[in-house]
Design a protein around this motif. Structure first.
Motif, short mmCIF file in Angstrom:
data_model
loop_
_atom_site.label_atom_id
_atom_site.label_comp_id
_atom_site.label_asym_id
_atom_site.label_seq_id
_atom_site.Cartn_x
_atom_site.Cartn_y
_atom_site.Cartn_z
N PHE A 291 0.82 -1.22 0.00
CA PHE A 291 0.00 0.00 0.00
C PHE A 291 0.85 1.27 0.00
O PHE A 291 0.56 2.23 -0.70
N VAL A 292 1.93 1.29 0.79
CA VAL A 292 2.69 2.54 0.93
C VAL A 292 3.94 2.62 0.05
O VAL A 292 4.45 3.71 -0.17
N SER A 293 4.42 1.49 -0.45
CA SER A 293 5.72 1.52 -1.15
C SER A 293 5.73 0.89 -2.55
O SER A 293 6.69 1.08 -3.28
N LYS A 294 4.70 0.10 -2.88
CA LYS A 294 4.78 -0.62 -4.16
C LYS A 294 3.70 -0.23 -5.16
O LYS A 294 3.97 0.02 -6.33
N ASN A 295 2.44 -0.22 -4.72
CA ASN A 295 1.33 -0.10 -5.68
C ASN A 295 1.33 1.22 -6.45
O ASN A 295 1.00 1.24 -7.64
N GLY A 296 1.69 2.30 -5.78
CA GLY A 296 1.71 3.61 -6.44
C GLY A 296 2.78 3.64 -7.52
O GLY A 296 2.53 4.09 -8.65
N ALA A 297 3.96 3.17 -7.18
CA ALA A 297 5.07 3.15 -8.15
C ALA A 297 4.68 2.33 -9.38
O ALA A 297 4.94 2.72 -10.52
N LEU A 298 4.02 1.23 -9.13
CA LEU A 298 3.58 0.36 -10.23
C LEU A 298 2.59 1.11 -11.15
O LEU A 298 2.73 1.09 -12.37
N HIS A 299 1.64 1.78 -10.54
CA HIS A 299 0.64 2.53 -11.32
C HIS A 299 1.32 3.60 -12.17
O HIS A 299 0.95 3.80 -13.33
N TYR A 300 2.30 4.30 -11.59
CA TYR A 300 2.97 5.39 -12.32
C TYR A 300 4.16 4.90 -13.14
O TYR A 300 4.95 5.70 -13.64
N ARG A 301 4.32 3.59 -13.26
CA ARG A 301 5.40 2.97 -14.03
C ARG A 301 6.78 3.44 -13.59
O ARG A 301 7.64 3.81 -14.39
N LEU A 302 6.98 3.48 -12.27
CA LEU A 302 8.27 3.88 -11.71
C LEU A 302 8.91 2.68 -11.02
O LEU A 302 8.21 1.75 -10.60
N LYS A 303 10.25 2.77 -10.86
CA LYS A 303 10.92 1.72 -10.10
C LYS A 303 10.60 1.88 -8.62
O LYS A 303 10.30 2.97 -8.16
N LYS A 304 10.69 0.76 -7.91
CA LYS A 304 10.52 0.85 -6.46
C LYS A 304 11.75 1.53 -5.86
O LYS A 304 12.83 1.49 -6.45
N ASN A 305 11.60 2.15 -4.69
CA ASN A 305 12.75 2.77 -4.03
C ASN A 305 13.74 1.71 -3.57
O ASN A 305 13.34 0.59 -3.25
N LYS A 306 15.02 2.10 -3.52
CA LYS A 306 16.04 1.14 -3.07
C LYS A 306 16.17 1.15 -1.54
O LYS A 306 16.43 0.13 -0.93
N GLU A 307 15.99 2.35 -0.96
CA GLU A 307 16.14 2.46 0.51
C GLU A 307 15.05 1.69 1.24
O GLU A 307 13.99 1.43 0.69
N LYS A 308 15.34 1.37 2.49
CA LYS A 308 14.34 0.68 3.33
C LYS A 308 14.13 1.48 4.61
O LYS A 308 14.99 2.28 4.99
N ILE A 309 13.01 1.24 5.27
CA ILE A 309 12.83 1.77 6.63
C ILE A 309 12.35 0.64 7.53
O ILE A 309 11.77 -0.34 7.06
#
Ligand code: DOR
Ligand code: ZN
Length: 346
Positions: A291-309
């Motif tokens: 919900f917070v780190s993957k689905n949005g990037a997928l919709h906007y055709r962007l890579k996922k972030n490399k950093e983690k929290i």
């Protein structure tokens, strides 16, 4: 103690404002988020690529040193938006998306769109070049009940746009109803929706507990519990068509606690702990990352972030700071008034 590590989140709907507010609120978002879509409803609004570029520079100056954060800029769609400017600005990376506010729907939306037909040629161009459309999905007719504005927008306007332009990438922003979850789930593959933490945390009763609570007033307005349950269900399910857009919207306390108080909830500060708590309450902490780190990037055709929290659940609840202070003025920080045990370790 329970601990999880997730890809650093993105917030796909942020109001940073300008000047003193901008400086005060940018660090609240950049602390936990890697990227954000920045709303263009300033006074005057961000109307073209050059406005977006200048605004991006002001935002970049407010990002704390050493912090990696990427603002994605938007243009405020009007009936006079210039097609070529949109195309060029997108090609040159000055803008990431275009925001449609129906005129009068919310804060600073007076220059928004009155007649959808007038902007159809612009939407066709956006479809051709792949420029996403972000929608504040509420009708503004005076006769329509405030609690029905989203559903009627979907029936009368969104459905028209989706049928005419199924290839246009669309985000129906800050959805609030069961009707919206159903429409998005059944909609075409280019249609997705963002959801705010406050619409997941609260129903409309919160605006009236013991008196009127202006800090829970936002647009679209909080809805009945059955609608909140529908939002929760899609958010915690991990469904790829739904992702976080906080709609964090700072206003000074005196502008909200007023005869005609502004709409908006400033939720950037504790957004992630609150969401972690909500997902955990439904035994779905494992779907928080989607919900917070993957689905949005997928919709906007962007890579996922490399950093983690890292997030840690302790037996101590968060003691919420109440305000962000700006000189002798202040902005109230969203507090859902339930205990939150999840803490973020950066
Ligand atoms: O509550 C809201 N506040 N909803 C919006 O759509 C705009 C935002 C703002 O800019 O304050
Ligand atoms: Zn907004």
């Amino acid at each position: 103690m329970e601990e999880i590590e997730i890809i650093k989140p993105d917030d796909w709907h942020v109001h940073f404002r300008d000047n003193e507010i901008l400086k005060a609120v940018v660090p609240e978002t950049t602390r936990h988020f890697a990227r954000s879509i920045i709303m263009p409803n300033l006074i005057p609004p961000i109307l073209n690529g050059n406005d977006a570029l200048q605004y991006r520079k002001r935002i970049e100056q407010a990002i704390p040193k050493g912090v990696n954060f990427k603002p994605f800029m938007t243009v405020y769609l009007t009936e006079n938006t210039n097609q070529n400017d949109l195309k060029e600005s997108y090609k040159n990376g000055l803008i990431f998306a275009v925001k449609l506010y129906p005129a009068g729907a919310t804060t600073n939306s007076d220059s928004g769109v009155k007649n959808l037909k007038k902007i159809m040629p612009l939407l066709e161009t956006m479809t051709e070049v792949g420029l996403p459309l972000l929608i504040h999905g509420e009708v503004t007719d005076k006769g329509v009940d405030i609690f029905d504005r989203e559903k009627i927008f979907i029936d009368q306007k969104l459905d028209f746009i989706c049928k005419k332009l199924p290839e246009l990438k669309i985000t129906l922003e800050h959805i609030t109803t069961k009707d919206a979850t159903k429409y998005i789930k059944e909609g075409n593959k280019n249609l997705a929706a963002s959801i705010t933490p406050h619409h997941l945390a609260l129903n409309r009763n919160a605006i009236f507990v013991g008196g009127i609570r202006p800090h829970y007033y936002c647009l679209p307005i909080l809805k009945r519990e059955n609608h909140r349950q529908a939002l929760l269900k899609v958010a915690i399910s991990g469904n790829k068509k739904f992702f976080l857009g906080t709609d964090t919207a700072p206003h000074f306390v005196h502008d909200k606690e007023s005869d005609c108080g502004c709409a908006g909830v400033f939720n950037a500060t504790y957004c992630l702990p609150i969401l972690a708590q909500i997902f955990d309450n439904f035994d779905s902490i494992n779907n928080l990352e989607s919900f917070v780190s993957k689905n949005g990037a997928l919709h906007y055709r962007l890579k996922k972030n490399k950093e983690k929290i890292k997030l840690i659940k302790s037996n101590k609840e968060i003691i919420f700071k109440k305000f962000i202070k700006i000189g002798n003025k202040q902005i109230k920080i969203f507090n859902p008034e339930f205990p939150v045990y999840w803490h973020i370790i950066n």
